[in-house]
Every structure is written in structure tokens, then in C-alpha cells.
Write a protein that holds these residues in place. Structure first.
Motif, mmCIF file in Angstrom:
data_model
loop_
_atom_site.group_PDB
_atom_site.id
_atom_site.type_symbol
_atom_site.label_atom_id
_atom_site.label_comp_id
_atom_site.label_asym_id
_atom_site.label_seq_id
_atom_site.Cartn_x
_atom_site.Cartn_y
_atom_site.Cartn_z
ATOM 1 N N UNK A 159 0.852 -1.190 0.000
ATOM 2 C CA UNK A 159 0.000 0.000 0.000
ATOM 3 C C UNK A 159 0.888 1.240 0.000
ATOM 4 N N UNK A 160 0.737 2.095 -0.997
ATOM 5 C CA UNK A 160 1.563 3.288 -1.147
ATOM 6 C C UNK A 160 0.759 4.524 -0.764
ATOM 7 N N UNK A 161 1.311 5.311 0.124
ATOM 8 C CA UNK A 161 0.661 6.523 0.599
ATOM 9 C C UNK A 161 0.500 7.523 -0.563
ATOM 10 N N UNK A 162 -0.699 8.040 -0.812
ATOM 11 C CA UNK A 162 -0.890 8.993 -1.903
ATOM 12 C C UNK A 162 -0.124 10.302 -1.716
ATOM 13 N N UNK A 163 0.424 10.519 -0.502
ATOM 14 C CA UNK A 163 1.185 11.741 -0.259
ATOM 15 C C UNK A 163 2.687 11.532 -0.477
ATOM 16 N N UNK A 164 3.056 10.544 -1.295
ATOM 17 C CA UNK A 164 4.485 10.329 -1.540
ATOM 18 C C UNK A 164 5.126 11.494 -2.293
ATOM 19 N N UNK A 165 4.322 12.284 -2.975
ATOM 20 C CA UNK A 165 4.881 13.445 -3.680
ATOM 21 C C UNK A 165 5.447 14.478 -2.715
ATOM 22 N N UNK A 166 4.950 14.463 -1.469
ATOM 23 C CA UNK A 166 5.393 15.428 -0.471
ATOM 24 C C UNK A 166 6.669 14.896 0.189
ATOM 25 N N UNK A 167 7.815 15.432 -0.194
ATOM 26 C CA UNK A 167 9.080 14.892 0.294
ATOM 27 C C UNK A 167 9.596 15.577 1.550
ATOM 28 N N UNK A 168 8.940 16.619 2.007
ATOM 29 C CA UNK A 168 9.240 17.221 3.306
ATOM 30 C C UNK A 168 8.298 16.611 4.346
ATOM 31 N N UNK A 169 8.533 16.914 5.611
ATOM 32 C CA UNK A 169 7.731 16.319 6.678
ATOM 33 C C UNK A 169 6.275 16.764 6.644
ATOM 34 N N UNK A 170 6.028 18.010 6.219
ATOM 35 C CA UNK A 170 4.655 18.509 6.193
ATOM 36 C C UNK A 170 4.062 18.579 7.585
ATOM 37 N N UNK A 171 2.836 18.098 7.752
ATOM 38 C CA UNK A 171 2.188 18.143 9.063
ATOM 39 C C UNK A 171 2.562 16.947 9.938
ATOM 40 N N UNK A 172 3.402 16.071 9.433
ATOM 41 C CA UNK A 172 3.877 14.934 10.216
ATOM 42 C C UNK A 172 2.956 13.736 10.249
ATOM 43 N N UNK A 173 1.838 13.815 9.527
ATOM 44 C CA UNK A 173 0.870 12.728 9.548
ATOM 45 C C UNK A 173 1.165 11.636 8.506
ATOM 46 N N UNK A 174 2.070 11.931 7.588
ATOM 47 C CA UNK A 174 2.312 10.976 6.499
ATOM 48 C C UNK A 174 3.808 10.756 6.263
ATOM 49 N N UNK A 175 4.534 10.544 7.354
ATOM 50 C CA UNK A 175 5.976 10.335 7.222
ATOM 51 C C UNK A 175 6.297 8.953 6.660
ATOM 52 N N UNK A 176 5.368 8.008 6.793
ATOM 53 C CA UNK A 176 5.565 6.673 6.218
ATOM 54 C C UNK A 176 5.033 6.671 4.798
ATOM 55 N N UNK A 177 5.903 6.325 3.853
ATOM 56 C CA UNK A 177 5.527 6.425 2.439
ATOM 57 C C UNK A 177 4.770 5.211 1.917
#
Length: 298
Positions: A159-177
């Protein structure tokens, strides 16, 4: 303790690994569409979290909530993780995709080429280019696994996180790719991508969204070794990486998390105190479950 005392131990671990050339791939093209750029500024951090766990502690925080049916036993976790990493590495090897073991999983390799028995999950890393490829070609795919002796058969979800395009930490909710998930019980392998996020100001430095950073020379050329009986890749400067993440003591400490290191067997052995502690915890869980079932029938 002086780390120099254990240089020979590190050197012996290196004998397991043969250096192979495997250059980091170029830029991935992991750029968000315009609507995602706009959404990034307005999204709710909690609602936007992709992977969800049934809880946040050491136990419940390491299951995928979609496939969670209760905390598994020590023995079932051991069995699950061994076959799970074998299936994962086999899939990547068969498809010619780069991946390598990381964090506590890499530390387990250093000790005896196996997982640490107290680890709640396993960790691997991939290049940003491979992460992009997984998202495009293998997202939400089910992989059937049969052990070499034919006795164990399992299905795993990639299962691949749809937020893989975001390569910075962002809000920290999707650090696992991405995750490789055992759909029988929800245990998983965490997959994180490494990207050269600031090539202009900080070239040759690769990072994940959880602030782990590596120089190209730390990672490549990768070493070929064996992990849980399956061919696996190991970062070139594995000793440097482990010391920076866990300090020198992690490479020499022989008592940890209710386990003692047995040098004759080259295995971590559970202590009697830990056995009794787990038995008590299991008894309490069974009692709680029985009480909950009794309430349902009232």
C-alpha cells in the motif's frame, strides 16, 4: 566503552557483506498536481493521515487498523515478521527494484543477520525513484507468498501513501511512504523513501520525512548480504549509520528489552522475567476480553 575495542566485531560483520555498485537514481518527478499544492495549505492533519493504527503505544501503534483483530502473541509476531520480510525482499529482488533494510532492522542484521525479537515492526528504505515506481505500478497490489518448504502461504498488501509526492515532513501525519502489510493480522513493514530534497543548497544529502539524513557515500555502493535467510542490501557505511542513530552502546550491549545475547548460539534469548511478564499481560488481556464478551451478552 571505546568503540575501537569493537572494530574487529564490526569488521566481522562486514564479512557478511560484499560491496556492489548500485548508484542512486536521479530525480523522481514526484511533484504534486496543482490541486494538491492548494490542498496542502488547508488540509486537516488528523483527517488527512493515510495510514491508521488502532492505538499509539508500542503495541497498538504497529498494526494496520484495517486488518487488526487483536494483539498477537510473541510467537505469532516472530513467525509473521520472518515470513513478511522474506516475502518483501523476494518481491523486490524478482522485480529488480532497490530496497535496503534500515533502523532497528539494520541493527538486527548487525548482530546476527536476523530481526530483533522484541521489535514491533520492520523498517526498510527505497530511493525516491523506486517509491515513485511503486506508486505507479504496484499500489494496492496483493502479493502471494509461499515459503521454500511449501508449508507457509501468506498474502501481503503493498500500500503506497498517496502523499508520496510530499518529500518534506509537512504536518507529520504521512511520514511513512508505504507499507507491506500482512492482511491476516495487520502487522507491517514500514517503507520510507529517501530523496535529495535540496540539491542546490545541500547536494548529495538524502532524507526521509522523519529527519533521517544520509550522504550518498553512506548509502552507496550498497553491500549484498543475507537477512533472515534471504538476499538483502545493506547501506555501505552501516556502522556509521547505526552509531549515529543508536550510539555505540547498541553494538555492544548484550541485555535489552527482556532479552540476553547468547554468543554461543548467536541469538537473543528471552529472559525468565520477560516470560513471566508476558504471561501476566496475556492473562490480563484474556480476562478483559472475557469481561467485554460477558457485557455483550447481558
Amino acid at each position: 566503552m571505546k568503540f575501537s575495542r569493537y572494530a574487529s566485531a564490526i569488521a566481522s560483520a562486514a564479512l557478511l557483506a560484499a560491496t556492489v555498485a548500485s548508484p542512486i537514481q536521479g530525480e523522481t518527478g514526484l511533484a504534486p498536481p496543482d490541486e494538491k499544492r492548494e490542498e496542502e495549505n488547508t488540509r486537516d492533519p488528523v483527517l488527512n493521515k493515510y495510514f491508521h493504527e488502532p492505538g499509539g503505544d508500542d503495541q497498538l501503534g504497529h498494526y494496520d487498523v484495517r486488518y487488526f483483530h487483536g494483539i498477537v502473541s510473541y510467537e505469532e509476531r516472530t513467525d509473521t515478521q520472518r515470513h513478511m520480510i522474506r516475502a518483501y525482499l523476494k518481491f523486490f529482488n524478482e522485480n529488480g527494484l532497490d530496497t535496503w533494510i534500515a533502523h532497528g532492522t539494520l541493527l538486527g542484521w548487525w548482530w546476527n543477520g536476523k530481526r530483533l525479537p522484541w521489535d514491533w515492526d520492520l523498517d526498510t528504505q527505497v530511493s525516491g525513484a523506486t517509491l515513485d515506481y511503486l506508486g505507479q505500478h504496484f499500489n494496492q497490489s496483493i502479493h502471494h507468498y509461499v515459503s521454500e518448504d511449501g508449508e507457509t502461504k501468506r498474502d501481503f498488501l503493498l500500500d503506497v501513501n498517496p502523499w508520496i509526492w510530499e518529500r518534506e515532513r509537512g504536518d507529520g501525519m504521512n511520514v511513512i511512504d508505504a507499507r507491506w502489510i500482512d492482511i491476516r493480522n495487520g502487522l507491517f513493514i514500514d517503507i520510507t523513501g529517501l530523496s535529495e530534497t535540496h540539491p542546490d543548497t545541500n547536494p548529495a544529502v538524502w532524507s526521509c520525512k522523519n529527519y533521517h539524513r544520509y550522504r550518498t557515500s553512506d548509502l552507496y555502493p550498497m553491500r549484498e548480504s543475507i537477512f533472515e535467510g534471504v538476499p538483502a542490501k545493506i547501506p555501505y557505511a552501516y556502522d556509521k549509520i547505526l552509531i549515529e542513530e543508536y550510539q555505540e552502546k547498541a553494538l555492544v550491549l548484550t541485555e535489552y528489552e527482556g532479552h540476553d545475547w547468547d554468543p554461543s548460539k548467536k541469538e537473543w534469548i528471552k529472559t525468565q522475567a520477560q516470560i513471566e511478564k508476558e504471561a501476566k499481560e496475556e492473562e490480563e488481556r484474556a480476562k478483559k476480553k472475557a469481561e467485554e464478551e460477558a457485557k455483550k451478552t447481558e
